[in-house]
Enzyme design. Structure first.
Site, PDB file in Angstrom:
ATOM      1  N   ALA A  70       0.334   4.680   2.873  1.00  0.00           N
ATOM      2  CA  ALA A  70      -1.014   4.864   3.422  1.00  0.00           C
ATOM      3  C   ALA A  70      -1.523   6.193   2.878  1.00  0.00           C
ATOM      4  CB  ALA A  70      -0.984   4.856   4.942  1.00  0.00           C
ATOM      5  N   LEU A  73      -6.105   7.068  -0.657  1.00  0.00           N
ATOM      6  CA  LEU A  73      -6.869   7.324  -1.887  1.00  0.00           C
ATOM      7  C   LEU A  73      -7.092   8.805  -2.186  1.00  0.00           C
ATOM      8  CD1 LEU A  73      -9.294   4.311  -1.504  1.00  0.00           C
ATOM      9  CD2 LEU A  73      -7.506   4.546  -3.219  1.00  0.00           C
ATOM     10  N   CYS A 130      -8.366  -1.848  -1.119  1.00  0.00           N
ATOM     11  CA  CYS A 130      -7.431  -0.896  -0.510  1.00  0.00           C
ATOM     12  C   CYS A 130      -7.394  -1.086   0.998  1.00  0.00           C
ATOM     13  CB  CYS A 130      -7.816   0.551  -0.827  1.00  0.00           C
ATOM     14  SG  CYS A 130      -6.642   1.695  -0.064  1.00  0.00           S
ATOM     15  N   ASN A 192      -3.531  -6.285  -4.832  1.00  0.00           N
ATOM     16  CA  ASN A 192      -3.300  -4.997  -4.184  1.00  0.00           C
ATOM     17  C   ASN A 192      -2.251  -5.213  -3.087  1.00  0.00           C
ATOM     18  OD1 ASN A 192      -3.673  -2.286  -3.269  1.00  0.00           O
ATOM     19  ND2 ASN A 192      -5.795  -2.379  -3.964  1.00  0.00           N
ATOM     20  N   GLY A 244       5.258  -6.196  -7.355  1.00  0.00           N
ATOM     21  CA  GLY A 244       6.720  -6.242  -7.342  1.00  0.00           C
ATOM     22  C   GLY A 244       7.373  -6.467  -8.676  1.00  0.00           C
TER      23      GLY A 244
HETATM   24  C1  LIG Z   1       1.706   4.905  -3.475  1.00  0.00           C
HETATM   25  C2  LIG Z   1       0.711   3.858  -3.920  1.00  0.00           C
HETATM   26  C3  LIG Z   1      -0.600   4.230  -4.219  1.00  0.00           C
HETATM   27  C4  LIG Z   1      -1.532   3.269  -4.629  1.00  0.00           C
HETATM   28  N1  LIG Z   1      -2.809   3.657  -4.932  1.00  0.00           N
HETATM   29  C5  LIG Z   1      -3.702   2.733  -5.388  1.00  0.00           C
HETATM   30  C6  LIG Z   1      -5.020   3.125  -5.769  1.00  0.00           C
HETATM   31  O1  LIG Z   1      -5.391   4.298  -5.741  1.00  0.00           O
HETATM   32  N2  LIG Z   1      -5.881   2.155  -6.190  1.00  0.00           N
HETATM   33  C7  LIG Z   1      -5.498   0.834  -6.277  1.00  0.00           C
HETATM   34  O2  LIG Z   1      -6.314  -0.009  -6.685  1.00  0.00           O
HETATM   35  N3  LIG Z   1      -4.240   0.442  -5.954  1.00  0.00           N
HETATM   36  C8  LIG Z   1      -3.347   1.355  -5.505  1.00  0.00           C
HETATM   37  N4  LIG Z   1      -2.071   0.961  -5.176  1.00  0.00           N
HETATM   38  C9  LIG Z   1      -1.686  -0.466  -5.304  1.00  0.00           C
HETATM   39  C10 LIG Z   1      -0.929  -0.721  -6.615  1.00  0.00           C
HETATM   40  O3  LIG Z   1      -1.717  -0.413  -7.741  1.00  0.00           O
HETATM   41  C11 LIG Z   1      -0.448  -2.199  -6.698  1.00  0.00           C
HETATM   42  O4  LIG Z   1      -1.580  -3.053  -6.658  1.00  0.00           O
HETATM   43  C12 LIG Z   1       0.493  -2.568  -5.565  1.00  0.00           C
HETATM   44  O5  LIG Z   1       1.349  -1.501  -5.237  1.00  0.00           O
HETATM   45  C13 LIG Z   1       1.335  -3.804  -5.877  1.00  0.00           C
HETATM   46  O6  LIG Z   1       2.101  -3.625  -7.046  1.00  0.00           O
HETATM   47  P1  LIG Z   1       3.658  -3.113  -7.023  1.00  0.00           P
HETATM   48  O7  LIG Z   1       4.393  -3.995  -6.063  1.00  0.00           O
HETATM   49  O8  LIG Z   1       4.131  -3.230  -8.433  1.00  0.00           O
HETATM   50  O9  LIG Z   1       3.630  -1.699  -6.533  1.00  0.00           O
HETATM   51  C14 LIG Z   1      -1.129   1.902  -4.760  1.00  0.00           C
HETATM   52  C15 LIG Z   1       0.209   1.542  -4.467  1.00  0.00           C
HETATM   53  C16 LIG Z   1       1.128   2.495  -4.052  1.00  0.00           C
HETATM   54  C17 LIG Z   1       2.542   2.062  -3.760  1.00  0.00           C
END
Ligand SMILES: Cc1cc2nc3c(=O)[nH]c(=O)nc-3n(C[C@H](O)[C@H](O)[C@H](O)COP(=O)(O)O)c2cc1C
Length: 303
Positions: A70, A73, A130, A192, A244
């Site tokens: 959390a 942003l 988000c 997301n 993932g």
């Molecule tokens: C710590 C963190 C910060 C994130 N910040 C953003 C962000 O600023 N903008 C956004 O569009 N997605 C954000 N995401 C989402 C990721 O870009 C991604 O869509 C999501 O984590 C799923 O992919 P993953 O399982 O490979 O992490 C964030 C995810 C994490 C874990």
């Protein structure tokens, strides 16, 4: 000669692997670990018009096969990004997708106009998904008409490719995807995070100060794959898969479901070289099967 190049509309990438927003800083921080230029590209942390501190700590915690965040942003703001980070990325020839976040249509438009003035930005990714902020974010991504309005507004002020990042929490994510395509999106990123929660039983309190956070990591992967499958079957613009992905095999599942590229997020926290390893894994598969990466895209959809 086997090719890893993919085309996302007008934008061509040297390979189909990008890093996901919020999980790779502003790109330059990882150059100590490997040559970031070897990736298809990077998505920046979500940029807003003004710098944001984000939510109070604690902002992340581990969960089975994933994590909750959390962050809210937190970012340096678009001006500091253009001044301090972008020149290094441009110099290094890295493909940069600027992920943007705003709470109004006017602010989305101003962000896009600002980024449009810079060379070295190759696409804009609109975050309408988000789950960790009170205003904006998912509010725009849940309703097809609102997501379309943001898309159309950004589209009208920039000549850069416009990507829209979708949320499975939209309810009818396919309806949102179709609305964004009709409003002029060049590509769709999916997905997301999904809201989740964890409670510390000794403290008898939620682990995150924000109480809830976005679930990411392998726990999310089957849901992301299902969404990518559905969206890729419903639109004719490219889909970029996120959720993932930790290995070449994970990425290949998404490519076979119809994604034209993938983004690696949470895996970077466990291994800063994760995205490069994903790209290597895809290339090795293509070499083993003597095919180009484009031959794999949508392969699981064919009868
Ligand atoms: C710590 C963190 C910060 C994130 N910040 C953003 C962000 O600023 N903008 C956004 O569009 N997605 C954000 N995401 C989402 C990721 O870009 C991604 O869509 C999501 O984590 C799923 O992919 P993953 O399982 O490979 O992490 C964030 C995810 C994490 C874990």
């Amino acid at each position: 000669m086997i090719s890893q190049r993919v085309k996302l509309g007008r934008l061509e990438l040297r390979n189909p692997v990008l890093t996901a927003s919020g999980c790779f800083g502003y790109g330059v921080e990882f150059d100590d670990f490997f040559d970031v230029h070897e990736l298809g590209g990077i998505c920046t942390k979500g940029l807003s018009l003004l710098p944001r501190l984000g939510n109070p700590p604690r902002r992340v915690c581990e969960t089975p096969s994933g994590m909750l965040n959390a962050i809210g942003l937190a970012n340096i703001g678009v001006e500091a990004f253009c001044r301090e980070k972008l020149p290094v990325l441009r110099e290094r020839g890295i493909t940069v997708v600027a992920n943007v976040f705003a709470t109004s249509l006017d602010d989305f438009a101003e962000l896009a106009r600002r980024l449009d003035r810079e060379s070295g930005v190759h696409a804009i990714e609109i975050n309408v998904s988000c789950p960790n902020v009170t205003h904006g974010g998912i509010e725009f991504g849940r309703v097809p008409e609102l997501a379309a309005q943001v898309t159309a507004r950004v589209r009208s002020v920039t000549s850069l490719p416009v990507w829209v990042k979708l949320s499975p929490e939209a309810g009818d994510v396919v309806a949102v995807a179709r609305a964004c395509e009709a409003a002029g999106a060049d590509a769709l990123s999916a997905i997301n995070t999904i809201r989740g929660m964890s409670i510390d039983i000794e403290r008898r309190r939620p682990r995150l100060a924000n109480r809830t956070g976005g679930l990411s990591g392998p726990a999310l992967r089957p849901i992301a794959l299902r969404v990518v499958w559905e969206v890729a079957g419903a639109v004719s613009i490219p889909v970029i898969a996120i959720g993932g992905i930790t290995s070449g095999s994970d990425a290949l599942e998404f490519l076979m479901a119809g994604a034209s590229a993938v983004q690696v997020g949470t895996a970077n926290f466990a291994d800063p070289c994760a995205a490069k390893k994903v790209a290597d894994g895809i290339r090795e598969y293509c070499e083993r099967h003597a095919c180009n990466v484009t031959d794999v895209i949508g392969a699981a959809r064919h009868p």
